[in-house]
Design an enzyme around this catalytic site. Structure first.
Site, PDB file in Angstrom:
ATOM      1  N   CYS A 154      36.160  34.729  43.164  1.00 50.21           N
ATOM      2  CA  CYS A 154      35.850  34.466  41.758  1.00 50.21           C
ATOM      3  C   CYS A 154      37.119  34.479  40.916  1.00 50.21           C
ATOM      4  O   CYS A 154      37.288  33.645  40.012  1.00 50.21           O
ATOM      5  CB  CYS A 154      34.845  35.482  41.232  1.00 50.21           C
ATOM      6  SG  CYS A 154      35.388  37.213  41.342  1.00 50.21           S
ATOM      7  N   ARG A 199      38.291  54.807  45.402  1.00 53.04           N
ATOM      8  CA  ARG A 199      36.889  54.392  45.353  1.00 53.04           C
ATOM      9  C   ARG A 199      35.935  55.498  45.801  1.00 53.04           C
ATOM     10  O   ARG A 199      34.731  55.260  45.922  1.00 53.04           O
ATOM     11  CB  ARG A 199      36.691  53.119  46.176  1.00 53.04           C
ATOM     12  CG  ARG A 199      37.031  51.873  45.376  1.00 53.04           C
ATOM     13  CD  ARG A 199      36.764  50.603  46.124  1.00 53.04           C
ATOM     14  NE  ARG A 199      37.854  50.271  47.032  1.00 53.04           N
ATOM     15  CZ  ARG A 199      37.878  49.202  47.806  1.00 53.04           C
ATOM     16  NH1 ARG A 199      36.856  48.364  47.806  1.00 53.04           N
ATOM     17  NH2 ARG A 199      38.912  48.961  48.594  1.00 53.04           N
ATOM     18  N   LYS A 213      44.345  40.746  46.764  1.00 52.54           N
ATOM     19  CA  LYS A 213      45.164  39.729  47.425  1.00 52.54           C
ATOM     20  C   LYS A 213      45.181  38.440  46.609  1.00 52.54           C
ATOM     21  O   LYS A 213      45.406  37.351  47.139  1.00 52.54           O
ATOM     22  CB  LYS A 213      44.626  39.466  48.833  1.00 52.54           C
ATOM     23  CG  LYS A 213      44.722  40.686  49.752  1.00 52.54           C
ATOM     24  CD  LYS A 213      44.179  40.383  51.141  1.00 52.54           C
ATOM     25  CE  LYS A 213      44.275  41.621  52.040  1.00 52.54           C
ATOM     26  NZ  LYS A 213      43.700  41.368  53.391  1.00 52.54           N
ATOM     27  N   ARG A 235      39.161  48.146  38.330  1.00 50.92           N
ATOM     28  CA  ARG A 235      37.711  48.048  38.112  1.00 50.92           C
ATOM     29  C   ARG A 235      37.358  48.891  36.888  1.00 50.92           C
ATOM     30  O   ARG A 235      37.847  50.020  36.739  1.00 50.92           O
ATOM     31  CB  ARG A 235      36.952  48.554  39.340  1.00 50.92           C
ATOM     32  CG  ARG A 235      37.299  47.826  40.648  1.00 50.92           C
ATOM     33  CD  ARG A 235      36.414  46.631  40.899  1.00 50.92           C
ATOM     34  NE  ARG A 235      36.746  45.998  42.183  1.00 50.92           N
ATOM     35  CZ  ARG A 235      36.242  46.356  43.352  1.00 50.92           C
ATOM     36  NH1 ARG A 235      35.374  47.368  43.418  1.00 50.92           N
ATOM     37  NH2 ARG A 235      36.582  45.710  44.459  1.00 50.92           N
ATOM     38  N   ASN A 317      31.966  36.755  36.989  1.00 49.82           N
ATOM     39  CA  ASN A 317      32.400  36.778  38.388  1.00 49.82           C
ATOM     40  C   ASN A 317      31.258  36.529  39.371  1.00 49.82           C
ATOM     41  O   ASN A 317      31.508  36.240  40.539  1.00 49.82           O
ATOM     42  CB  ASN A 317      33.098  38.096  38.718  1.00 49.82           C
ATOM     43  CG  ASN A 317      32.397  39.312  38.174  1.00 49.82           C
ATOM     44  OD1 ASN A 317      32.591  39.665  37.005  1.00 49.82           O
ATOM     45  ND2 ASN A 317      31.594  39.974  38.994  1.00 49.82           N
TER      46      ASN A 317
END
Length: 338
Positions: A154, A199, A213, A235, A317
């Protein structure tokens, strides 16, 4: 009419189905089957009701083996091994590979062995696929013999068209990117174990840096940009819509008005329907359910010393990317039948 199957009925898989039924492409794309390990009742419920995109606009129900949408009966399958799927007897043109875990040629070839003619992967893939496509930029690379194609990511779909426009007009020398991405389902609701220690933390309580990436994804679509970009990603505690902070150094001297004019013209020309432009004072939720890959926020364009340009780009997204999956699939069929 092309016959497609969805493998993996998560956020992107469900968005693809909704996008088919909410767009003019419904008369060109028929969803024949969905393969998902979850129970049919859960699949039905998450199709009918979606926290992000709202209620499904058409009645949806189940029979013993199908999800019924209007007059369409979509076969529900629950097969963990793609090689065992009945794609040949179903005459499947394209499998939308949306599990998020099948992302290389060898794994995708199971769909081909099962009888599908082509596979379109809904995320970045290994370099051994036939092509990685960002619709609007390089779909002309598609060939009749291509069987396994990636639709990139996205964020790649959001940023590459804009970089392409800037490079063609002003020559991009280098760039740095920060992706400000909504939380995803690989994060935790409350603190819990994860291989990535960042996370392990509650998604709704922190801004969380994650690996990306994206810079390498740009190089795959625009090879002459190799080693010219670096990217980081964070995020944030929202459930949808991503912002991208793009900084580029240009060879030509520019001002804000020039940059915005060129980008706005692109949205009205070759990138119409794919890239948008706004001067309104909008916030992230205003771009929820926007089908475009990227929207340039002209109010946030900045230029330093005539060569350093900073842009703010928005994208849904989920929804924007799902719509590009449909566009790319139609281009694959067009190339195959040429």
């Amino acid at each position: 009419m092309i016959r497609v199957a969805i493998n993996g009925y998560g956020r992107i898989g469900r968005s693809i189905l909704r996008a088919v039924y909410e767009s003019a492409k419904r008369d060109r794309i028929q969803i024949v089957a969905i393969n998902e390990l979850a129970k049919p009742e859960a699949m039905l419920h998450l199709t009918q009701y979606d926290t992000t995109h709202g209620r499904f606009h058409t009645q949806v129900k189940l029979d013993e083996q199908h999800m019924i949408i209007g007059d369409d009966a979509i076969k529900l399958l629950h097969e963990p091994n793609p090689a065992n799927l009945p794609w040949q007897e179903m005459d499947i043109d394209i499998v939308f590979e949306a599990t998020g875990v099948i992302n290389d040629r060898q794994a995708c070839e199971a769909h081909i062995e099962a009888g599908a003619r082509q596979v379109l992967i809904s995320h970045p893939s290994s370099s051994d696929v036939d092509a990685t496509i960002v619709y609007g930029v390089n779909q002309d690379l598609l060939k009749a013999e291509h069987t396994i194609v990636s639709n990139a990511s996205c964020t790649t779909n959001c940023i590459v068209p804009v970089i392409d426009v800037l490079d063609r007009h002003f020559q991009v020398k280098s760039g740095a990117i920060t992706t400000i991405h909504s939380a995803m389902n690989d994060q935790q609701v409350i603190d819990a174990y994860h291989d990535d220690l960042r996370r392990t933390r509650a998604a709704g309580q922190s801004i969380i840096p994650v690996d990306t990436k994206l810079a390498r994804g740009i190089e795959r679509i625009l090879p002459h940009m190799k080693d010219k970009f670096e990217a980081i990603s964070v995020r944030v505690p929202t459930i949808n819509v991503t912002a991208i902070d793009l900084s580029v150094t240009l060879d030509k001297r520019v001002d804000i008005e020039q940059v915005n004019r060129v980008l706005k013209q692109a949205t009205e020309g070759s990138f119409s329907g794919v890239v948008g432009y706004t001067n309104e004072p909008l916030v992230s939720c205003d771009f929820n359910h926007d089908p475009r890959s990227s929207i340039v926020d002209g109010t946030q364009t900045r230029v330093s010393d005539g060569h350093l340009v900073k842009l703010l780009l928005w994208c849904d997204n989920e929804w924007g990317f799902a719509n590009r999956m449909l566009d790319t699939s139609l281009e694959m069929i067009k190339a195959r039948r040429a």
